[in-house]
Motif scaffolding. Structure first.
Motif, PDB file in Angstrom:
ATOM      1  N   LEU A 116      76.392 -68.317  63.510  1.00 60.61           N
ATOM      2  CA  LEU A 116      75.932 -66.943  63.658  1.00 60.61           C
ATOM      3  C   LEU A 116      76.323 -66.387  65.021  1.00 60.61           C
ATOM      4  O   LEU A 116      76.195 -67.068  66.049  1.00 60.61           O
ATOM      5  N   ASP A 117      76.787 -65.151  65.012  1.00 56.39           N
ATOM      6  CA  ASP A 117      77.115 -64.420  66.230  1.00 56.39           C
ATOM      7  C   ASP A 117      76.417 -63.078  66.137  1.00 56.39           C
ATOM      8  O   ASP A 117      76.706 -62.288  65.231  1.00 56.39           O
ATOM      9  N   ASP A 118      75.456 -62.837  67.002  1.00 52.42           N
ATOM     10  CA  ASP A 118      74.635 -61.617  66.971  1.00 52.42           C
ATOM     11  C   ASP A 118      73.979 -61.412  65.609  1.00 52.42           C
ATOM     12  O   ASP A 118      73.926 -60.299  65.087  1.00 52.42           O
ATOM     13  N   GLY A 119      73.513 -62.490  64.989  1.00 50.47           N
ATOM     14  CA  GLY A 119      72.806 -62.419  63.715  1.00 50.47           C
ATOM     15  C   GLY A 119      73.684 -62.357  62.487  1.00 50.47           C
ATOM     16  O   GLY A 119      73.184 -62.415  61.373  1.00 50.47           O
ATOM     17  N   SER A 120      74.992 -62.258  62.655  1.00 48.82           N
ATOM     18  CA  SER A 120      75.916 -62.201  61.515  1.00 48.82           C
ATOM     19  C   SER A 120      76.578 -63.560  61.310  1.00 48.82           C
ATOM     20  O   SER A 120      76.951 -64.231  62.274  1.00 48.82           O
ATOM     21  N   VAL A 121      76.754 -63.930  60.045  1.00 53.86           N
ATOM     22  CA  VAL A 121      77.444 -65.176  59.732  1.00 53.86           C
ATOM     23  C   VAL A 121      78.936 -64.953  59.944  1.00 53.86           C
ATOM     24  O   VAL A 121      79.548 -64.116  59.295  1.00 53.86           O
ATOM     25  N   VAL A 122      79.513 -65.721  60.872  1.00 53.58           N
ATOM     26  CA  VAL A 122      80.938 -65.585  61.170  1.00 53.58           C
ATOM     27  C   VAL A 122      81.739 -66.813  60.750  1.00 53.58           C
ATOM     28  O   VAL A 122      82.967 -66.809  60.812  1.00 53.58           O
ATOM     29  N   GLY A 123      81.047 -67.862  60.332  1.00 54.79           N
ATOM     30  CA  GLY A 123      81.734 -69.075  59.916  1.00 54.79           C
ATOM     31  C   GLY A 123      80.740 -70.117  59.440  1.00 54.79           C
ATOM     32  O   GLY A 123      79.528 -69.905  59.505  1.00 54.79           O
ATOM     33  N   VAL A 124      81.253 -71.225  58.965  1.00 56.62           N
ATOM     34  CA  VAL A 124      80.444 -72.386  58.610  1.00 56.62           C
ATOM     35  C   VAL A 124      81.180 -73.621  59.103  1.00 56.62           C
ATOM     36  O   VAL A 124      82.403 -73.645  59.152  1.00 56.62           O
ATOM     37  N   VAL A 125      80.409 -74.636  59.473  1.00 55.65           N
ATOM     38  CA  VAL A 125      80.985 -75.904  59.916  1.00 55.65           C
ATOM     39  C   VAL A 125      80.413 -77.004  59.028  1.00 55.65           C
ATOM     40  O   VAL A 125      79.204 -77.061  58.802  1.00 55.65           O
ATOM     41  N   THR A 126      81.291 -77.862  58.532  1.00 51.28           N
ATOM     42  CA  THR A 126      80.887 -79.001  57.719  1.00 51.28           C
ATOM     43  C   THR A 126      81.443 -80.278  58.351  1.00 51.28           C
ATOM     44  O   THR A 126      82.264 -80.217  59.273  1.00 51.28           O
ATOM     45  N   ALA A 127      81.022 -81.404  57.831  1.00 48.97           N
ATOM     46  CA  ALA A 127      81.549 -82.678  58.312  1.00 48.97           C
ATOM     47  C   ALA A 127      83.062 -82.744  58.110  1.00 48.97           C
ATOM     48  O   ALA A 127      83.776 -83.329  58.934  1.00 48.97           O
ATOM     49  N   SER A 128      83.555 -82.122  57.071  1.00 49.92           N
ATOM     50  CA  SER A 128      85.010 -82.096  56.824  1.00 49.92           C
ATOM     51  C   SER A 128      85.746 -81.408  57.961  1.00 49.92           C
ATOM     52  O   SER A 128      86.841 -81.819  58.338  1.00 49.92           O
ATOM     53  N   ASP A 129      85.157 -80.350  58.504  1.00 48.43           N
ATOM     54  CA  ASP A 129      85.767 -79.650  59.637  1.00 48.43           C
ATOM     55  C   ASP A 129      85.855 -80.570  60.852  1.00 48.43           C
ATOM     56  O   ASP A 129      86.850 -80.559  61.586  1.00 48.43           O
ATOM     57  N   LEU A 130      84.809 -81.364  61.061  1.00 48.95           N
ATOM     58  CA  LEU A 130      84.812 -82.295  62.199  1.00 48.95           C
ATOM     59  C   LEU A 130      85.858 -83.390  62.023  1.00 48.95           C
ATOM     60  O   LEU A 130      86.546 -83.758  62.971  1.00 48.95           O
ATOM     61  N   VAL A 131      85.973 -83.900  60.817  1.00 47.49           N
ATOM     62  CA  VAL A 131      86.973 -84.933  60.551  1.00 47.49           C
ATOM     63  C   VAL A 131      88.372 -84.372  60.796  1.00 47.49           C
ATOM     64  O   VAL A 131      89.217 -85.025  61.422  1.00 47.49           O
ATOM     65  N   ALA A 132      88.634 -83.170  60.327  1.00 50.98           N
ATOM     66  CA  ALA A 132      89.940 -82.538  60.539  1.00 50.98           C
ATOM     67  C   ALA A 132      90.209 -82.345  62.032  1.00 50.98           C
ATOM     68  O   ALA A 132      91.328 -82.582  62.505  1.00 50.98           O
ATOM     69  N   MET A 133      89.180 -81.942  62.785  1.00 51.56           N
ATOM     70  CA  MET A 133      89.342 -81.740  64.230  1.00 51.56           C
ATOM     71  C   MET A 133      89.705 -83.044  64.916  1.00 51.56           C
ATOM     72  O   MET A 133      90.610 -83.087  65.737  1.00 51.56           O
ATOM     73  N   VAL A 134      89.019 -84.122  64.569  1.00 46.56           N
ATOM     74  CA  VAL A 134      89.306 -85.416  65.189  1.00 46.56           C
ATOM     75  C   VAL A 134      90.728 -85.851  64.858  1.00 46.56           C
ATOM     76  O   VAL A 134      91.449 -86.378  65.707  1.00 46.56           O
ATOM     77  N   ALA A 135      91.150 -85.616  63.639  1.00 41.07           N
ATOM     78  CA  ALA A 135      92.489 -86.016  63.211  1.00 41.07           C
ATOM     79  C   ALA A 135      93.582 -85.170  63.854  1.00 41.07           C
ATOM     80  O   ALA A 135      94.699 -85.644  64.052  1.00 41.07           O
ATOM     81  N   GLU A 136      93.267 -83.928  64.197  1.00 39.22           N
ATOM     82  CA  GLU A 136      94.295 -82.996  64.657  1.00 39.22           C
ATOM     83  C   GLU A 136      94.308 -82.751  66.156  1.00 39.22           C
ATOM     84  O   GLU A 136      95.273 -82.199  66.678  1.00 39.22           O
TER      85      GLU A 136
END
Length: 156
Positions: free
Chosen positions: A41-61
Motif C-alpha cells: 500500500l502507498d497512501d492507502g492504495s494497493v500498488v502491488g503484491v508480494v508473494t514468496a515466489s517474488d522473493l525466490v525470483a529476487m534471490v535467483a536474479e
C-alpha cells in the motif's frame, strides 16, 4: 448456486507493507504459515503484491537486497466488494493470479486467495449440450447402437 459477493465472504487481512520496506522485512512476514501474500500500500492504495515466489525470483536474479517496490507484482488486479465469488474466480483465471486485493472508494478492504474461494464454488462445472438423440434402438439382436455407428458386428 446462490451468488455470494465478496463483501459477504470472509476476507483475510494479511499484513500490508509500504513499497520502501526492505525485502528482508517482507520475507519475515511471508515466513508465517498464515501469510501467503503481502499487499503493498502507498497512501492507502494497493500498488502491488508480494508473494514468496517474488522473493525466490529476487534471490535467483540479484545479489542485492532491494526494497519491496523492486520485486512486487504490479500493476495489481483488484476487485470491489460487490464482485460475486464466481466473478472473482473468473477474474483470477483470466489475470493468471492467485490473490485479489479487494478495494472500494475508501481503499483496501482485504485480500481473496484461490484457497479462500473453494468453499463457495462447486467442485465441478459441467456444461452439457445435446445435439441429437444420443441413442437409437434398432432391431439388431437386442443391442442398442447409435445410428452413425458404422463398425462391423465382429468388432462390437
Amino acid at each position: 448456486m446462490i451468488e455470494t459477493t465478496l463483501s459477504a465472504a470472509d476476507l483475510r487481512s494479511p499484513p500490508t507493507v509500504p513499497p520502501a520496506m526492505p525485502v528482508t522485512e517482507a520475507a519475515e512476514y511471508l515466513r508465517r504459515p498464515e501469510v501467503s501474500v503481502l499487499p503493498v500500500l502507498d497512501d492507502g492504495s494497493v500498488v502491488g503484491v508480494v508473494t514468496a515466489s517474488d522473493l525466490v525470483a529476487m534471490v535467483a536474479e540479484t545479489d542485492g537486497r532491494p526494497s519491496v517496490r523492486t520485486i512486487m507484482s504490479s500493476p495489481v488486479t483488484t476487485v470491489p466488494p460487490e464482485t460475486t465469488v464466481s466473478e472473482a474466480a473468473e477474474r483470477m483465471r483470466t489475470a493468471g493470479v492467485k490473490h485479489l486485493p479487494v478495494v472500494d472508494d475508501e481503499g483496501y478492504r482485504g485480500v481473496l486467495s484461490v484457497t479462500d474461494l473453494s468453499p463457495y464454488l462447486p467442485r465441478h462445472h459441467l456444461s452439457i449440450e445435446w445435439r441429437d438423440d444420443p441413442l437409437s434402438i434398432e432391431s439388431d439382436g437386442g443391442r442398442e447402437r447409435p445410428p452413425d455407428d458404422r463398425r462391423a458386428d465382429s468388432i462390437m
